[in-house]
Structures are given as structure tokens and as C-alpha cells.
Motif scaffolding. Structure first.
Motif, PDB file in Angstrom:
ATOM      1  N   PHE A 200       0.837  -1.196   0.000  1.00  0.00           N
ATOM      2  CA  PHE A 200       0.000   0.000   0.000  1.00  0.00           C
ATOM      3  C   PHE A 200       0.874   1.249   0.000  1.00  0.00           C
ATOM      4  CE2 PHE A 200      -2.970  -3.090   1.776  1.00  0.00           C
ATOM      5  CZ  PHE A 200      -4.165  -2.742   1.163  1.00  0.00           C
ATOM      6  N   ILE A 201       0.530   2.192  -0.857  1.00  0.00           N
ATOM      7  CA  ILE A 201       1.122   3.527  -0.834  1.00  0.00           C
ATOM      8  C   ILE A 201       0.031   4.464  -0.316  1.00  0.00           C
ATOM      9  CG2 ILE A 201       2.357   5.300  -2.124  1.00  0.00           C
ATOM     10  CD1 ILE A 201       2.611   3.172  -4.408  1.00  0.00           C
ATOM     11  N   TRP A 202       0.240   5.048   0.842  1.00  0.00           N
ATOM     12  CA  TRP A 202      -0.777   5.922   1.438  1.00  0.00           C
ATOM     13  C   TRP A 202      -0.536   7.343   0.935  1.00  0.00           C
ATOM     14  CZ3 TRP A 202      -1.687   6.551   7.443  1.00  0.00           C
ATOM     15  CH2 TRP A 202      -2.959   7.112   7.657  1.00  0.00           C
ATOM     16  N   ALA A 203      -1.434   7.826   0.097  1.00  0.00           N
ATOM     17  CA  ALA A 203      -1.284   9.147  -0.511  1.00  0.00           C
ATOM     18  C   ALA A 203      -1.242  10.228   0.564  1.00  0.00           C
ATOM     19  CB  ALA A 203      -2.421   9.413  -1.485  1.00  0.00           C
ATOM     20  N   HIS A 204      -0.164  10.972   0.572  1.00  0.00           N
ATOM     21  CA  HIS A 204       0.137  12.037   1.535  1.00  0.00           C
ATOM     22  C   HIS A 204      -0.271  11.700   2.967  1.00  0.00           C
ATOM     23  CE1 HIS A 204      -3.589  13.267  -0.617  1.00  0.00           C
ATOM     24  NE2 HIS A 204      -2.818  13.291  -1.656  1.00  0.00           N
ATOM     25  N   ALA A 205      -0.119  10.412   3.298  1.00  0.00           N
ATOM     26  CA  ALA A 205      -0.299   9.924   4.679  1.00  0.00           C
ATOM     27  C   ALA A 205      -1.621  10.376   5.294  1.00  0.00           C
ATOM     28  CB  ALA A 205       0.872  10.353   5.558  1.00  0.00           C
ATOM     29  N   GLY A 206      -2.661  10.455   4.461  1.00  0.00           N
ATOM     30  CA  GLY A 206      -3.980  10.767   4.982  1.00  0.00           C
ATOM     31  C   GLY A 206      -4.253  12.234   5.219  1.00  0.00           C
ATOM     32  N   THR A 207      -3.353  13.112   4.793  1.00  0.00           N
ATOM     33  CA  THR A 207      -3.576  14.553   4.953  1.00  0.00           C
ATOM     34  C   THR A 207      -4.198  15.127   3.684  1.00  0.00           C
ATOM     35  OG1 THR A 207      -1.389  15.183   4.102  1.00  0.00           O
ATOM     36  CG2 THR A 207      -1.576  14.699   6.465  1.00  0.00           C
ATOM     37  N   SER A 208      -4.705  16.342   3.787  1.00  0.00           N
ATOM     38  CA  SER A 208      -5.254  17.034   2.621  1.00  0.00           C
ATOM     39  C   SER A 208      -5.234  18.529   2.886  1.00  0.00           C
ATOM     40  CB  SER A 208      -6.692  16.585   2.345  1.00  0.00           C
ATOM     41  OG  SER A 208      -7.577  17.130   3.292  1.00  0.00           O
ATOM     42  N   MET A 209      -5.330  19.300   1.825  1.00  0.00           N
ATOM     43  CA  MET A 209      -5.335  20.745   1.982  1.00  0.00           C
ATOM     44  C   MET A 209      -6.563  21.214   2.747  1.00  0.00           C
ATOM     45  SD  MET A 209      -3.648  23.419   1.703  1.00  0.00           S
ATOM     46  CE  MET A 209      -2.310  22.787   0.694  1.00  0.00           C
ATOM     47  N   GLU A 210      -7.697  20.553   2.547  1.00  0.00           N
ATOM     48  CA  GLU A 210      -8.897  20.943   3.281  1.00  0.00           C
ATOM     49  C   GLU A 210      -8.734  20.711   4.778  1.00  0.00           C
ATOM     50  OE1 GLU A 210     -11.912  22.479   2.580  1.00  0.00           O
ATOM     51  OE2 GLU A 210     -10.676  23.030   0.873  1.00  0.00           O
ATOM     52  N   ILE A 211      -8.110  19.608   5.167  1.00  0.00           N
ATOM     53  CA  ILE A 211      -7.842  19.378   6.592  1.00  0.00           C
ATOM     54  C   ILE A 211      -6.942  20.486   7.124  1.00  0.00           C
ATOM     55  CG2 ILE A 211      -6.715  17.845   8.254  1.00  0.00           C
ATOM     56  CD1 ILE A 211      -7.645  15.483   6.567  1.00  0.00           C
ATOM     57  N   HIS A 212      -5.907  20.861   6.361  1.00  0.00           N
ATOM     58  CA  HIS A 212      -4.997  21.914   6.810  1.00  0.00           C
ATOM     59  C   HIS A 212      -5.731  23.242   6.985  1.00  0.00           C
ATOM     60  CE1 HIS A 212      -2.019  19.011   6.284  1.00  0.00           C
ATOM     61  NE2 HIS A 212      -1.484  19.371   5.133  1.00  0.00           N
ATOM     62  N   ARG A 213      -6.642  23.535   6.096  1.00  0.00           N
ATOM     63  CA  ARG A 213      -7.359  24.814   6.190  1.00  0.00           C
ATOM     64  C   ARG A 213      -8.140  24.923   7.490  1.00  0.00           C
ATOM     65  NH1 ARG A 213      -8.737  24.082   0.368  1.00  0.00           N
ATOM     66  NH2 ARG A 213      -7.417  25.532  -0.807  1.00  0.00           N
ATOM     67  N   HIS A 214      -8.639  23.801   7.957  1.00  0.00           N
ATOM     68  CA  HIS A 214      -9.471  23.820   9.159  1.00  0.00           C
ATOM     69  C   HIS A 214      -8.692  23.505  10.428  1.00  0.00           C
ATOM     70  CE1 HIS A 214     -13.490  24.142   7.237  1.00  0.00           C
ATOM     71  NE2 HIS A 214     -12.858  23.604   6.212  1.00  0.00           N
ATOM     72  N   GLN A 215      -7.625  22.728  10.314  1.00  0.00           N
ATOM     73  CA  GLN A 215      -6.960  22.236  11.519  1.00  0.00           C
ATOM     74  C   GLN A 215      -5.473  22.537  11.578  1.00  0.00           C
ATOM     75  OE1 GLN A 215      -8.085  18.675  13.398  1.00  0.00           O
ATOM     76  NE2 GLN A 215      -9.492  18.029  11.803  1.00  0.00           N
ATOM     77  N   GLN A 216      -4.890  23.074  10.533  1.00  0.00           N
ATOM     78  CA  GLN A 216      -3.452  23.286  10.468  1.00  0.00           C
ATOM     79  C   GLN A 216      -2.724  21.952  10.643  1.00  0.00           C
ATOM     80  OE1 GLN A 216      -2.663  26.467  13.254  1.00  0.00           O
ATOM     81  NE2 GLN A 216      -3.584  27.995  11.917  1.00  0.00           N
ATOM     82  N   ARG A 217      -1.857  21.822  11.640  1.00  0.00           N
ATOM     83  CA  ARG A 217      -1.042  20.612  11.753  1.00  0.00           C
ATOM     84  C   ARG A 217      -1.675  19.615  12.710  1.00  0.00           C
ATOM     85  NH1 ARG A 217       4.234  19.462  14.397  1.00  0.00           N
ATOM     86  NH2 ARG A 217       4.069  21.516  15.351  1.00  0.00           N
ATOM     87  N   LEU A 218      -1.710  18.330  12.300  1.00  0.00           N
ATOM     88  CA  LEU A 218      -2.236  17.261  13.137  1.00  0.00           C
ATOM     89  C   LEU A 218      -1.095  16.713  13.995  1.00  0.00           C
ATOM     90  CD1 LEU A 218      -4.276  15.349  10.388  1.00  0.00           C
ATOM     91  CD2 LEU A 218      -5.137  17.061  12.008  1.00  0.00           C
ATOM     92  N   ASP A 219      -1.140  16.981  15.283  1.00  0.00           N
ATOM     93  CA  ASP A 219      -0.046  16.583  16.166  1.00  0.00           C
ATOM     94  C   ASP A 219       0.113  15.068  16.260  1.00  0.00           C
ATOM     95  OD1 ASP A 219       0.580  19.220  16.709  1.00  0.00           O
ATOM     96  OD2 ASP A 219      -0.713  19.315  18.492  1.00  0.00           O
ATOM     97  N   PHE A 220      -0.963  14.339  15.991  1.00  0.00           N
ATOM     98  CA  PHE A 220      -0.901  12.885  16.138  1.00  0.00           C
ATOM     99  C   PHE A 220      -0.345  12.182  14.903  1.00  0.00           C
ATOM    100  CE2 PHE A 220      -5.250  13.919  14.723  1.00  0.00           C
ATOM    101  CZ  PHE A 220      -5.311  13.195  13.543  1.00  0.00           C
TER     102      PHE A 220
END
Length: 336
Positions: A200-220
Motif C-alpha cells: 500500500f502507498i498511502w497518498a500524503h499519509a492521509g492529509t489534505s489541503m482541506e484538513i490543513h485549512r481547518h486544523q493546520q497541523r495534526l499533532d498525532f
């Protein structure tokens, strides 16, 4: 004495030949950029959905999120890839690694469709994906239930992938735009656990620009990846653009030590992708943005991330049955 700047050769592990309207600048444009930037190989796929220009919209949208019109699953995207790659001379064709993507991941007929495509074009397809599961607004605009990385339709696809030794590029957001926890992680982990023989290749490790817009950096995110990489030797990470900031680089453009340590601990498990869709002029800028991070890695590791790791997960005798070419689960198995 000044340190000599490194020169990298690349494999771009995430290129969409067409955009969300199934249009493309064409192979001549892509090859010109590859030669200019130093890209030896690319993963090339279509886009599994097409954006509708709705009767009620006065202007044709420019992107899938341009208006409220829906998206629909579009199998003909794979035929566009076939025509583009097969139209090349043999010496150029070997630089392209086609992934099959034109299927609905909620349809338990999907594996039958994929099998037909494999049988009618033997030896052509080298992977499956990008498979769209949880994908922010794209999911919301596509009719039907939200696809899950571990639903029955995809379990059938993964079994077929294992049968044919094909890696799977999977887009599966780790969380939603609002939840500050790994809400959907169990779906990805379920797929990894159930199908240890699939790379499996996980595309950008489950992140997205929309997540960043709302949450910035995911500490976990980083500790979660550290655990998953240790437990699942079949997991590989596509470091495409949404991981660059705010994860690999800080606000000043300096590489983050924790991420450098993670890549050094698993040097065979990370690869780079531009994630462009049908327009190729920005590939060089996207890949060049990773240079501060690559330069901070040991040179041998950096070169694997930039080029070799993608090639190592493609089907072939050297990879078959190795869960990504690793001899064991621990990070020491990846040492260069």
C-alpha cells in the motif's frame, strides 16, 4: 570549503495524466517537463471521477470544488492512459508506470472490471490507484455512500492486487475537516492488517489541503505513522505536497527533526509525488520544494526517497512476496 550541492534524479510517484474533466496537456508536455526536471520515471494514472457541468451553472467550473455540481465515477479514464502510454516509442514507454484507477470503490463489481482490464491489456498495468476513499469535498460531491478503505468492495480489489503483485495507491483521509483525532485511521489500518501481501502507498499519509485549512497541523500524525510503519511492512508513504508543510518543513522552511528521524528509520518506505492533475508545468516547482528536506537526510537515503523507493514497489520478481521488499518488520531492515 563549500559543500557541493546535490543533484537528484526523481521518480514521480503520483501523476494524474488527466484532470477532473478528463483533459490533459498531453504526453509531449509531460515528457518535456520530465527531461527538464530530471525525472526518470513516473507513476501515471487517470482520475477516477469526472466533474459535471451542471445545467444550472452558467460557467464551466475549473476544478472539482469550483461549484456545487456533482462528480461521477468515470471508467474511461483508464483508456485515456492506455492511449497515451501505448502511443509512445518503446524507449520512452519504459519510463511510465500505469496505475489503473477507473472504478467505483463502493461497487463489489469493481474487482471484476479490474480483472477484465488486466486481461485485455496483459503486462500493461503496474499498479492500482489512486483509489479515492475519504476525500473531503470530493467525497461529499460524489453520489453514494462515502467509500471506506476497508469496505468489502475494496477487500475484493486488494485480493486481486495481491494475486497480480500490484501495489495500491490509496487516498484515505486520516480524519475529517473538524475532528482533531484520527477518526478514519481504523479503515486504513484494517486494510493493512487484512492484506499483508499488498504493498500500500498511502497518498500524503492521509492529509489534505482541506484538513490543513481547518486544523493546520495534526499533532498525532507523525507518532501514528511511526507506529504503523513498525507494525505493517506493507505500508509505504507518498510524500506529496500536503505533507511538505506544515509537516516536513516548519514555518521558516527548516526540516523538522522528528520527520527526518522517521524517514531515516524507514528509508525504504517513503517516496515523492507531485500529485498534478492534467497540467505538468508545476512539477518541477513541487519537487524542488522538497530539496531542503532531502538535503538534510543522509545522501543515500535522500536518493532512495527521490527516485528508487517508488521503483522498488513495482511488480517484479525482486518484490514478489516480500511485502514491499523488506526482510523483516523493524526499521533496521530498511537500512541503506
Amino acid at each position: 570549503m563549500a559543500t557541493q550541492a546535490r543533484e537528484y534524479r526523481y521518480s514521480d510517484a503520483h501523476v494524474h495524466y488527466v484532470d477532473f474533466f478528463q483533459e490533459s496537456e498531453g504526453m509531449d508536455s509531460l515528457i518535456e517537463v520530465m527531461d527538464e526536471v530530471g525525472i526518470d520515471h513516473v507513476m501515471i494514472s487517470g482520475v477516477a471521477v469526472a466533474k459535471k457541468w451542471d445545467e444550472n451553472e452558467p460557467k464551466r467550473p475549473r476544478y472539482y470544488a469550483g461549484d456545487d455540481a456533482s462528480l461521477y465515477w468515470y471508467s474511461a479514464t483508464d483508456n485515456l492512459v492506455i492511449e497515451a502510454v501505448q502511443g509512445l516509442p518503446a524507449e520512452l514507454r519504459q519510463r511510465f508506470h500505469p496505475f489503473l484507477s477507473g472504478f467505483n470503490p463502493n461497487d463489489k463489481n469493481a474487482d471484476a472490471h479490474i480483472r477484465r482490464m488486466l486481461e485485455t491489456h496483459p503486462g500493461f498495468w503496474q499498479g492500482i490507484g489512486e483509489v479515492f476513499t475519504r476525500h473531503d469535498d470530493l467525497t461529499a460531491l460524489t453520489h453514494g455512500d462515502a467509500p471506506r478503505a476497508n469496505n468489502e468492495a475494496l477487500h475484493r480489489v486488494y485480493r486481486l492486487a495481491a494475486e497480480h503483485d500490484l501495489p495500491v495507491l490509496l487516498h484515505a483521509n486520516i480524519t475529517s475537516k473538524r475532528e482533531r483525532n484520527p477518526l478514519y485511521l481504523g479503515e486504513v489500518e484494517g486494510a493493512l492488517k487484512e492484506h499483508p501481501d499488498v504493498r500500500f502507498i498511502w497518498a500524503h499519509a492521509g492529509t489534505s489541503m482541506e484538513i490543513h485549512r481547518h486544523q493546520q497541523r495534526l499533532d498525532f500524525l507523525r507518532p501514528t505513522l511511526e507506529r504503523l510503519l513498525a507494525e505493517y511492512p506493507n505500508l509505504h508513504i507518498d510524500l506529496s505536497w500536503t505533507l511538505l508543510r506544515p509537516y516536513l518543513l516548519d514555518g521558516k522552511g527548516k526540516p523538522r527533526e522528528g520527520w527526518l528521524e522517521l524517514v531515516e528509520a524507514y528509508p525504504g518506505r517513503f517516496m515523492m509525488g507531485s500529485d498534478v492533475v492534467g497540467r505538468f508545468g508545476g512539477i518541477g516547482e513541487k519537487l524542488d520544494a522538497f530539496r531542503p528536506f532531502l538535503d538534510a537526510l543522509p545522501e543515500a537515503v535522500a536518493r532512495r526517497v527521490a527516485r528508487d523507493n517508488f521503483l522498488s514497489i513495482l511488480p517484479g520478481p525482486s518484490n514478489s512476496g516480500k511485502a514491499g521488499g523488506l526482510k523483516e518488520n523493524g526499521p533496521e531492515a530498511d537500512d541503506p
